[in-house]
Design a protein around this motif. Structure first.
Motif, PDB file in Angstrom:
ATOM      1  N   LEU A   1       1.220  13.621   3.809  1.00 24.41           N
ATOM      2  CA  LEU A   1       1.307  13.229   2.408  1.00 24.41           C
ATOM      3  C   LEU A   1      -0.049  13.095   1.742  1.00 24.41           C
ATOM      4  N   ALA A   2      -0.060  13.443   0.469  1.00 25.29           N
ATOM      5  CA  ALA A   2      -1.167  13.119  -0.417  1.00 25.29           C
ATOM      6  C   ALA A   2      -0.614  12.070  -1.375  1.00 25.29           C
ATOM      7  N   LEU A   3      -1.128  10.857  -1.288  1.00 21.37           N
ATOM      8  CA  LEU A   3      -0.668   9.779  -2.160  1.00 21.37           C
ATOM      9  C   LEU A   3      -1.577   9.689  -3.375  1.00 21.37           C
ATOM     10  N   VAL A   4      -0.982   9.800  -4.544  1.00 21.56           N
ATOM     11  CA  VAL A   4      -1.727   9.669  -5.791  1.00 21.56           C
ATOM     12  C   VAL A   4      -1.352   8.335  -6.409  1.00 21.56           C
ATOM     13  N   SER A   5      -2.363   7.501  -6.626  1.00 16.51           N
ATOM     14  CA  SER A   5      -2.136   6.201  -7.235  1.00 16.51           C
ATOM     15  C   SER A   5      -3.433   5.736  -7.876  1.00 16.51           C
ATOM     16  N   ASN A   6      -3.326   4.706  -8.692  1.00 18.79           N
ATOM     17  CA  ASN A   6      -4.540   4.153  -9.282  1.00 18.79           C
ATOM     18  C   ASN A   6      -5.477   3.696  -8.179  1.00 18.79           C
ATOM     19  N   GLU A   7      -6.769   3.799  -8.454  1.00 22.27           N
ATOM     20  CA  GLU A   7      -7.749   3.493  -7.406  1.00 22.27           C
ATOM     21  C   GLU A   7      -7.594   2.080  -6.863  1.00 22.27           C
ATOM     22  N   PHE A   8      -7.176   1.122  -7.686  1.00 16.71           N
ATOM     23  CA  PHE A   8      -7.014  -0.247  -7.212  1.00 16.71           C
ATOM     24  C   PHE A   8      -5.836  -0.387  -6.252  1.00 16.71           C
ATOM     25  N   HIS A   9      -4.874   0.517  -6.301  1.00 12.81           N
ATOM     26  CA  HIS A   9      -3.654   0.411  -5.493  1.00 12.81           C
ATOM     27  C   HIS A   9      -3.664   1.351  -4.275  1.00 12.81           C
ATOM     28  N   LEU A  10      -4.597   2.256  -4.234  1.00 11.14           N
ATOM     29  CA  LEU A  10      -4.603   3.293  -3.201  1.00 11.14           C
ATOM     30  C   LEU A  10      -4.766   2.739  -1.789  1.00 11.14           C
TER      31      LEU A  10
ATOM     32  N   LEU B   1      -1.978   3.354   1.170  1.00 12.76           N
ATOM     33  CA  LEU B   1      -2.287   4.026   2.432  1.00 12.76           C
ATOM     34  C   LEU B   1      -1.996   3.124   3.633  1.00 12.76           C
ATOM     35  N   CYS B   2      -2.235   1.820   3.491  1.00 10.20           N
ATOM     36  CA  CYS B   2      -1.902   0.881   4.577  1.00 10.20           C
ATOM     37  C   CYS B   2      -0.397   0.847   4.820  1.00 10.20           C
ATOM     38  N   ILE B   3       0.379   0.815   3.750  1.00 13.32           N
ATOM     39  CA  ILE B   3       1.841   0.804   3.886  1.00 13.32           C
ATOM     40  C   ILE B   3       2.302   2.108   4.526  1.00 13.32           C
ATOM     41  N   ALA B   4       1.749   3.228   4.083  1.00  8.38           N
ATOM     42  CA  ALA B   4       2.114   4.526   4.653  1.00  8.38           C
ATOM     43  C   ALA B   4       1.822   4.554   6.148  1.00  8.38           C
TER      44      ALA B   4
ATOM     45  N   GLY C   1      -5.453   9.740   0.372  1.00  7.31           N
ATOM     46  CA  GLY C   1      -5.314   9.257  -0.987  1.00  7.31           C
ATOM     47  C   GLY C   1      -6.074  10.058  -2.018  1.00  7.31           C
ATOM     48  N   ILE C   2      -5.491  10.141  -3.195  1.00  6.31           N
ATOM     49  CA  ILE C   2      -6.125  10.756  -4.361  1.00  6.31           C
ATOM     50  C   ILE C   2      -6.109   9.696  -5.461  1.00  6.31           C
TER      51      ILE C   2
ATOM     52  N   PHE D   1      -6.841  -5.282 -10.204  1.00  7.91           N
ATOM     53  CA  PHE D   1      -7.556  -5.429  -8.943  1.00  7.91           C
ATOM     54  C   PHE D   1      -7.283  -6.805  -8.332  1.00  7.91           C
ATOM     55  N   THR D   2      -7.292  -7.843  -9.164  1.00  5.88           N
ATOM     56  CA  THR D   2      -7.004  -9.200  -8.681  1.00  5.88           C
ATOM     57  C   THR D   2      -5.584  -9.264  -8.132  1.00  5.88           C
ATOM     58  N   ARG D   3      -4.627  -8.704  -8.868  1.00  8.75           N
ATOM     59  CA  ARG D   3      -3.239  -8.678  -8.412  1.00  8.75           C
ATOM     60  C   ARG D   3      -3.122  -7.964  -7.078  1.00  8.75           C
ATOM     61  N   GLU D   4      -3.856  -6.870  -6.940  1.00 11.41           N
ATOM     62  CA  GLU D   4      -3.788  -6.071  -5.713  1.00 11.41           C
ATOM     63  C   GLU D   4      -4.358  -6.828  -4.524  1.00 11.41           C
ATOM     64  N   ILE D   5      -5.428  -7.576  -4.736  1.00 15.08           N
ATOM     65  CA  ILE D   5      -5.991  -8.391  -3.654  1.00 15.08           C
ATOM     66  C   ILE D   5      -4.947  -9.394  -3.169  1.00 15.08           C
ATOM     67  N   LEU D   6      -4.258 -10.044  -4.089  1.00 16.69           N
ATOM     68  CA  LEU D   6      -3.208 -10.995  -3.711  1.00 16.69           C
ATOM     69  C   LEU D   6      -2.072 -10.291  -2.976  1.00 16.69           C
TER      70      LEU D   6
END
Length: 103
Positions: free
Chosen positions: A44-53, A57-60, A69-70, A83-88
Motif C-alpha cells: 500500500l501507498a497511504l496518502v494522508s496529511n503529514e500530521f496523520h501519516l 503507517l503504525c496502524i497499517a 506514506g505519501i 498535530f496536537t490532536r494526533e499526538i494525543l
C-alpha cells in the motif's frame, strides 16, 4: 477524492471505493477486503496529511500491511491543532488511556 482522481486522468475502472469506514483502522481493514476481492497488489501507498501519516503507517503495520506514506499538505493555520490532536491519538493508541475499562 474519486472525482479528483477522475478529473486528473485516472480511469474510473481503476478506482475502488471504500466508503464505510469511520476510522483509519476501519479504512485499512475494509480496503484489505477490496484488495483481496479484486486481486490487487497488497503493498500500500497511504496518502494522508503529514500530521496523520505516522499513525496511519503504525496502524497499517500493526494490521500486517506492507505500506509506505505519501504526505499531503496541511494548511499552516490548521497544523498546530491537528498535530496536537494526533499526538494525543498516538498516546491513546499506544497506552489505551481513553479506552473503556472492562468490568
Amino acid at each position: 477524492m474519486q472525482q479528483y482522481l477522475i478529473c486528473h486522468g485516472i480511469p474510473k475502472s481503476r478506482i475502488f471505493m471504500e466508503d464505510r469506514s469511520r476510522t483509519t483502522q476501519e479504512n485499512l481493514l475494509f480496503s484489505s477486503a477490496i484488495i483481496k476481492k479484486q486481486g490487487l497488489d497488497p503493498h500500500l501507498a497511504l496518502v494522508s496529511n503529514e500530521f496523520h501519516l505516522y499513525r496511519s503507517l503504525c496502524i497499517a503495520k500493526k494490521l500486517g500491511f506492507s505500506a509506505y506514506g505519501i504526505p499531503a499538505k496541511t494548511a499552516w493555520w490548521l497544523f498546530p491543532t491537528y498535530f496536537t490532536r494526533e499526538i494525543l491519538a498516538i498516546v491513546n493508541e499506544d497506552l489505551g488511556l481513553l479506552r473503556p475499562k472492562s468490568p
